[in-house]
Design an enzyme around this catalytic site. Structure first.
Site, PDB file in Angstrom:
ATOM      1  N   GLY B  19     -21.649  18.913 -67.188  1.00 53.96           N
ATOM      2  CA  GLY B  19     -21.080  20.143 -67.714  1.00 53.96           C
ATOM      3  C   GLY B  19     -21.848  21.376 -67.282  1.00 53.96           C
ATOM      4  O   GLY B  19     -21.296  22.474 -67.189  1.00 53.96           O
ATOM      5  N   ASN B  20     -23.138  21.197 -66.996  1.00 52.27           N
ATOM      6  CA  ASN B  20     -23.965  22.343 -66.619  1.00 52.27           C
ATOM      7  C   ASN B  20     -24.051  22.542 -65.116  1.00 52.27           C
ATOM      8  O   ASN B  20     -24.907  23.276 -64.633  1.00 52.27           O
ATOM      9  CB  ASN B  20     -25.372  22.180 -67.186  1.00 52.27           C
ATOM     10  CG  ASN B  20     -25.356  22.175 -68.707  1.00 52.27           C
ATOM     11  OD1 ASN B  20     -24.606  22.926 -69.322  1.00 52.27           O
ATOM     12  ND2 ASN B  20     -26.156  21.314 -69.312  1.00 52.27           N
ATOM     13  N   LYS B 138     -15.911  17.679 -82.462  1.00 55.45           N
ATOM     14  CA  LYS B 138     -16.563  18.225 -81.269  1.00 55.45           C
ATOM     15  C   LYS B 138     -16.763  19.734 -81.417  1.00 55.45           C
ATOM     16  O   LYS B 138     -15.802  20.499 -81.497  1.00 55.45           O
ATOM     17  CB  LYS B 138     -15.672  17.939 -80.056  1.00 55.45           C
ATOM     18  CG  LYS B 138     -16.047  18.649 -78.799  1.00 55.45           C
ATOM     19  CD  LYS B 138     -16.870  17.791 -77.886  1.00 55.45           C
ATOM     20  CE  LYS B 138     -17.279  18.555 -76.637  1.00 55.45           C
ATOM     21  NZ  LYS B 138     -18.422  17.945 -75.975  1.00 55.45           N
ATOM     22  N   LYS B 222     -15.414  14.476 -70.851  1.00 56.52           N
ATOM     23  CA  LYS B 222     -15.198  14.394 -69.400  1.00 56.52           C
ATOM     24  C   LYS B 222     -15.690  13.073 -68.813  1.00 56.52           C
ATOM     25  O   LYS B 222     -15.166  12.614 -67.799  1.00 56.52           O
ATOM     26  CB  LYS B 222     -15.796  15.590 -68.669  1.00 56.52           C
ATOM     27  CG  LYS B 222     -17.283  15.640 -68.569  1.00 56.52           C
ATOM     28  CD  LYS B 222     -17.838  15.255 -67.231  1.00 56.52           C
ATOM     29  CE  LYS B 222     -19.322  15.493 -67.242  1.00 56.52           C
ATOM     30  NZ  LYS B 222     -20.197  14.380 -67.316  1.00 56.52           N
ATOM     31  N   LYS B 284     -21.529   8.679 -71.916  1.00 48.65           N
ATOM     32  CA  LYS B 284     -21.674   8.210 -70.531  1.00 48.65           C
ATOM     33  C   LYS B 284     -21.726   6.682 -70.483  1.00 48.65           C
ATOM     34  O   LYS B 284     -21.123   6.049 -69.607  1.00 48.65           O
ATOM     35  CB  LYS B 284     -22.932   8.796 -69.896  1.00 48.65           C
ATOM     36  CG  LYS B 284     -22.824  10.296 -69.653  1.00 48.65           C
ATOM     37  CD  LYS B 284     -24.110  10.879 -69.133  1.00 48.65           C
ATOM     38  CE  LYS B 284     -24.053  12.404 -69.045  1.00 48.65           C
ATOM     39  NZ  LYS B 284     -23.138  13.118 -69.923  1.00 48.65           N
TER      40      LYS B 284
END
Lengths: 346, 346
Positions: B19-20, B138, B222, B284
């Site tokens: 995300g970063n 979230k 994601k 993950k």
């Protein structure tokens, strides 16, 4: 490939949707409004697919990019303001999504299950030396106070005062030079996928001295960008959807009349005579001329509701290259202010 | 097709960027920062293309979607707030653009002129009955005051108080069920195009009672969405890039150690033992298990800087389905806290 065989191929159409396609005049742009508008336009587009066209769809983004500039301006103290290339990319994402989802639903409803739709994030190359960068003229985004305008102008942003409404930013609108993704767009459209591309005229990039492409703070006219794309992908027909059913001469005057057919030659004459308003019909006619001069075959300008009739020659304004003149039996223009007076067949 | 022939095909890799990736921790997200970050990551990705992988790239969008929510919140009195499906679509547009442009530049510099890059706006189907919709958890977007939180809660938005920082919105994060564009993504990736897809976990849509797809106010993890996509396109390897070089057990404790290899069986055990932080490594590992249980072959979790080494087996955490256990000569896990202690060859 033999010519006879090529003729059997599906024609490739590029349809440029108007800037107000998802947020119509007077609407605020809620998600509900946008979804309903998407539903309406895609019914027309699906008809084209049924008529056996391969389809590339482009669209304007005026209201969306304006709203984005209002948002970035409102939050500027908290999160960094982004340049116009990013703003356009945002709108390509959201508008592409709404259009593709509506298309997918419509294909599903009509049991056209094999149709694929693809929104491609599209960059368009411009020239850093384009005179538009020296003289930005395209108004975008929110009206702001004089104080804020002064602040912005100190950072190099050009602002103009609009009497009674405040100050507004003007940005460069350079000419498109190349659609970076043109080859992929063509390849995929010819393979039968419906492609949504070059939204908002495309994300403007320029070539840095070291050869790299970099985004640049500008917007590209969507009709001009669409014309380039239509030319580059060899579209058989370039359709510009707008708010009016036909191109008008003496527009908004008592003597106004709609044009059924014209050639590029005539179009240029009408431009010189000042028939077309800058920022409105003028860029569409210029885009038309660009496409046709570059080898394009046929342009139709009409409104979405008349798309099918226009494809059958019963509505819209049809523009062809000058060399086509002789194909028309009587004169080069046929004028009708009422569609039903038209006698043209398919 | 004969197996011998198939083996010669390029392997298909799905690489999920963190995300970063474009706005790193501590950065504000100016366009300059994002362009530099894009430049850095694409150098790693181009290496993969040179290593003969077909490539699908997904990415997170945490900072970007957060900034978008700040912007829409700041301008809410002037322009309509948009739901999260639209917010994600925005970030797919802008992040896809920055990544694809940086990739195109890198291919150009490395004289890989035939490489095409394509950002596809991607929708992901979720179940309206997913328990996440009943219990949104979230956290997204800006912290707001209690007064504003109360206003928002009246409109049905769920807010939670974070001690000392104010109120923050929590949204549903339902499980992905299908990547709508999976077939096109697979087809184009196998044809050698580099595909950027499913950004931010994809735009969440659900199936209405009438069968249509409609956007829904939710975000999708994601990593989970990427795992689905990896499975659906039959990726040969699913690579999750993150901030750490390896998956750690006892993370952040003095007894922490990195895992070189593990099986899904072991991964499940570690989850039960509480080794992985929710919202961080846990999704993950869950995504990894989903992909491998669904027929996936191999997962690598590492950081971008170690991608090449990881592909050569010299870095990262490698996870394989349980049945692969026997292929490993000694035990099932090899642990090294230092990469150079690794003895594994390609």
């Amino acid at each position: 490939m033999a010519k006879a065989k090529r003729k059997k191929k599906k024609p490739l159409a590029l349809v440029a949707l108007g800037g107000n396609v998802l947020i119509q005049l007077g609407q605020r742009g809620t998600i509900g409004e946008q979804e309903l508008n998407a539903l309406e336009i895609v019914q027309r587009l699906v008809t084209m697919v049924k008529l056996n066209y391969n389809l590339v769809i482009t669209h304007g983004n005026g209201p969306q990019v304006g709203n984005m500039l209002i948002r970035t301006e409102a939050a500027r103290k908290t999160v960094p303001v982004q340049p116009l290339d990013i703003c356009v990319a945002w709108t390509q994402g959201s508008m592409g999504y709404l259009l593709q989802n509506a298309l997918l639903n419509e294909f599903w409803k009509q049991e056209m299950h094999d149709k694929r739709v693809l929104t491609m994030i599209t960059e368009v190359l411009v020239d850093r030396k384009d005179p538009a960068f020296k003289k930005p003229t395209k108004p975008v985004g929110p009206f702001v106070t004089k104080a804020r305008a002064n602040e912005l102008m100190k950072t190099g942003i050009k602002m103009v005062e609009v009497a009674g409404r405040g100050w507004r930013r003007v940005v460069p609108s350079p000419k498109p030079q190349r659609v970076i993704q043109r080859r992929t767009i063509r390849e995929l459209a010819l393979s039968g996928k419906i492609i949504i591309a070059a939204g908002g005229g495309g994300i403007s990039v320029y070539t840095k001295p070291n050869g790299e492409w970099e985004g640049i703070d500008a917007v590209i006219d969507k009709d001009l960008a669409s014309a380039w794309l239509a030319k580059e992908i060899g579209a058989d027909v370039f359709i510009i959807l707008t708010d009016v059913g036909q191109v008008y001469l003496n527009y908004d005057k008592p003597s106004a009349y709609g044009v059924e057919r014209m050639t590029t030659h005539e179009a240029k004459k009408y431009i010189r005579e000042g028939h077309f308003a800058p920022g409105s019909m003028l860029p569409k006619i210029q885009a038309t001329i660009n496409y046709l001069s570059g080898g394009g075959k046929r342009v139709i300008i009409t409104r979405a509701g008349l798309l099918e009739a226009a494809l059958e020659g019963r509505a819209g304004t049809h523009i062809v290259p000058r060399k086509e003149d002789k194909k028309w039996p009587t004169g080069t223009i046929r004028i009708s202010s009422r569609l039903k007076s038209s006698k043209r067949k398919k």
